[in-house]
Structures are given as C-alpha cells and as structure tokens.
Design an enzyme around this catalytic site. Structure first.
Site, PDB file in Angstrom:
ATOM      1  N   GLY A 126       0.837  -1.206   0.000  1.00  0.00           N
ATOM      2  CA  GLY A 126       0.000   0.000   0.000  1.00  0.00           C
ATOM      3  C   GLY A 126       0.869   1.252   0.000  1.00  0.00           C
ATOM      4  O   GLY A 126       0.447   2.308   0.472  1.00  0.00           O
ATOM      5  N   GLY A 160       1.703   2.755  -2.645  1.00  0.00           N
ATOM      6  CA  GLY A 160       1.319   3.582  -3.792  1.00  0.00           C
ATOM      7  C   GLY A 160       2.093   3.269  -5.055  1.00  0.00           C
ATOM      8  O   GLY A 160       2.503   4.184  -5.780  1.00  0.00           O
ATOM      9  N   SER A 161       2.262   1.973  -5.342  1.00  0.00           N
ATOM     10  CA  SER A 161       3.031   1.616  -6.542  1.00  0.00           C
ATOM     11  C   SER A 161       2.331   2.098  -7.820  1.00  0.00           C
ATOM     12  O   SER A 161       2.992   2.545  -8.758  1.00  0.00           O
ATOM     13  CB  SER A 161       3.285   0.106  -6.604  1.00  0.00           C
ATOM     14  OG  SER A 161       2.094  -0.595  -6.409  1.00  0.00           O
ATOM     15  N   ASP A 164      -1.728  10.423  -3.270  1.00  0.00           N
ATOM     16  CA  ASP A 164      -0.573   9.567  -3.564  1.00  0.00           C
ATOM     17  C   ASP A 164       0.206  10.085  -4.783  1.00  0.00           C
ATOM     18  O   ASP A 164       1.437  10.026  -4.825  1.00  0.00           O
ATOM     19  CB  ASP A 164      -1.016   8.107  -3.759  1.00  0.00           C
ATOM     20  CG  ASP A 164      -2.330   7.966  -4.512  1.00  0.00           C
ATOM     21  OD1 ASP A 164      -2.852   8.987  -5.024  1.00  0.00           O
ATOM     22  OD2 ASP A 164      -2.845   6.841  -4.600  1.00  0.00           O
TER      23      ASP A 164
END
Ligand code: PMV
Length: 329
Positions: free
Chosen positions: A114, A116-117, A161
């Site tokens: 989590g 934020g790829s 993000d």
C-alpha cells in the site's frame, strides 16, 4: 544515440512510495490530509522503439514483455499494466503522439504494502514521456494528467498519492489537489508494520461511501473531527512535537475504527506498539490490511519494532520525507 529531433531515446525516472500520516478517507471528500514520501522508490525506464507497439515488462507484478497497441481496450489489459497503458495513452492524446515504446518498471517495495506503486508508476511514466518528447510540464500539470489517469483506472481517489510521488517530502494535501503545501519538518519518526494482508482501496472507499449515504450527519461530524486532527498535526509537525502527533494519531485511529475500516490485525499491531511505548499509532491508508504506523521516541524504537513482530506484523524500515520524482542519470 539521438533521434531526428535531437531528443533522448531512452530515459530513467524514479518516484517515491508514500505513507498516509493523517486524514485518510476524509480527503476523498475534499478535506485535508498529510502524506509523506518514503525512501523506497518505483523505477521506470522508457525507450523509443521503431514500431507502434508498447512493450511492457514489470516483473514485480508478473508482466513480461507484454505487447500492447494504443487502440487496445483497457478492460482487456492485465491489472499490472493498466496504469502504464493509461498514462501513456493520456499523454499521447494530449500531445498527439503515437510512437512505440519499451517500458520497464522495477519497484524497491512490494505492491502489497500500500505504498502507492500504481500512483508512483503513473508519475514516472508521465515524467519520463515529458522528458523524452521535450514537452515541459510543471508539477501541477503533471499532477492533473496523472490524477486523471488514476481516476480512469481506479474510479475513486483523492490524488494524495500522486501529489506525494511528484512533490516528495511531507505535504498537506486537500482532496483533488486543491492545495498542495510542503510541510517543513525533519524526517518524521515512524515505525511501519505491515499486516501481511493486501487491501483493496476502492472497496474500502466504497464501503465508507455507503456508510456516508446511510448516516450522512454522523459521518459529516466524524470527517470534520478528522479534519481538525489533520490541521493540528500539521502544526505539531512544524515544531517537531512528536508526542502530540502520537496523541493525534490515536484519535485519528479511533475515528477510522468508527468508519469500519480497521481490522483485528491492524488493531493488534497498533495496540502492541502503544503498549511498547509508542507516542501513538494508527492505520495508514485505506485500512482493511496494508500497514500501520507508530510514532516513536528514540529510546523505545527497538521495543516497538519487536512488539510489532510479536503481534504478527512485518516491520518495514523506511525513511520519510524522501525526494519526489526525479530523472536518474
Ligand atoms: O490505501 P491507500 O494507501 O492507497 O490510501 C487510500 C487513502 C484514501 O483516503 C482512503 C483514498 C484516497 O485516495 O485518498
């Protein structure tokens, strides 16, 4: 090697992963949040090719030399390549381009955390294309095209993000990018514990949306309390008052729990880190799994780390306030 326009043929870009510190969920409804960029990065290399194909290799998500055409339908594209494909498509549409590309992505962190790829990869692609094709873009312009991409693929999101991947550091962000303000703070002392469970952000955002539809007045009050916590946290951060940040984290966690997005595993890690002396702890991001964070003081760092492991979590070492998107030479 140079092409006819004397532009570069190959470029490497990297962008940081992120951790939400305060204000998740409320930020989807136009309220503020605080997010920090972490020192684990997404890395993307893009090369121009002579045909019209987009070849994507993303070994972290099981994609190996996938061949795509710009005319392909997003629905038929594997999950791991949707953000790459849509970013390219949106950039090409804006500048009326159609060149073939070879795209390689590699992440320092697992896509399950989590961190934020998807947003980091989107930012890397658009930044790389703007350099490759000599289309100068300011940070807000970059934000707008990347945010549009995330909304197209994911359907929901505040854009925090994306902003974190572009600006880096620690930022105060208002939903949709209405305000993006860097916070002047040292690196924030947090310990990160991963639950081992991958959460689905869209599902959790939709769950809160249903609750909001059902209980509009109550959710409005909860969100305005979250918003107040975020504003106080911003002030505490500016004077490096980590004790107050811890207390605010505990309050934020209580409100997130009331939205039904925390889980037993998250609560186990949160409570054990508090018992081990953390100033405060909360989940980070949508909830449902992924990571929790605990604010620590130097003398109990080891104990907090151990407590997270004992409670069944995986400790992830990160440094905060990392640099935003950059070209790698
Ligand atoms: O699950 P993450 O780390 O992508 O965080 C989601 C945060 C939300 O506020 C729930 C959604 C959003 O886009 O702001």
């Amino acid at each position: 090697m140079k092409n006819n326009n004397h532009l570069r043929c190959k470029i490497k870009v990297s962008a940081p992963g992120k951790l939400m510190l305060f204000g998740e969920h409320a930020v989807v409804y136009g309220l503020p949040c605080i997010v920090t960029a972490v020192d684990q990065r997404m890395r993307v290399e893009i090369e121009l090719s002579n045909d019209k194909l987009i070849r994507v290799s993303s070994p972290d998500v099981g994609i190996d030399n996938l061949e795509l055409k710009l005319s392909d339908n997003l629905k038929n594209i594997p999950k791991g390549a949707k953000f790459v494909f849509t970013s390219i498509k949106n950039f090409y549409k804006k500048y009326n381009l159609s060149s073939g590309l070879i795209v390689k992505t590699k992440s320092d962190f697992s896509s399950s955390f989590g961190f934020g790829s998807s947003s980091a990869v989107t930012v890397c692609i658009v930044k790389a294309l703007s350099e490759l094709f000599g289309k100068k873009m300011g940070r807000k312009q970059l934000f707008d095209i990347c945010f549009q991409t995330v909304l197209e693929v994911q359907g929901v999101g505040s854009g925090f993000d994306i902003a974190s991947a572009i600006w880096g550091g620690t930022i105060y962000f208002i939903g949709g990018g209405k305000k993006i303000l860097p916070i002047s703070t040292k690196s924030v002392p947090i310990v990160v514990g991963y639950t081992g469970i991958k959460a689905d952000t869209s599902d959790l955002v939709n769950k809160v949306a249903l609750l909001r539809r059902d209980q509009p007045e109550t959710i409005k009050l909860i969100f305005s309390a979250v918003s107040m916590i975020v504003k106080k946290a911003r002030k505490a951060m500016e004077i490096n008052d980590f004790k107050s940040l811890g207390r605010l984290a505990d309050m934020n966690q209580g409100l997130l729990d009331s939205l039904g997005v925390s889980t037993q595993k998250l609560n186990d890690l949160i409570f054990s880190s508090r018992m081990a002396g953390a100033y405060g702890a909360k989940l980070s991001g949508a909830g449902g799994g992924d990571c929790m964070i605990a604010f620590y003081s130097k003398n109990n760092l080891e104990r907090i780390r151990d407590s997270i492991k004992k409670a069944g979590g995986i400790f992830i070492p990160v440094k905060t306030s990392a640099e935003g998107v950059r070209i790698e030479r």
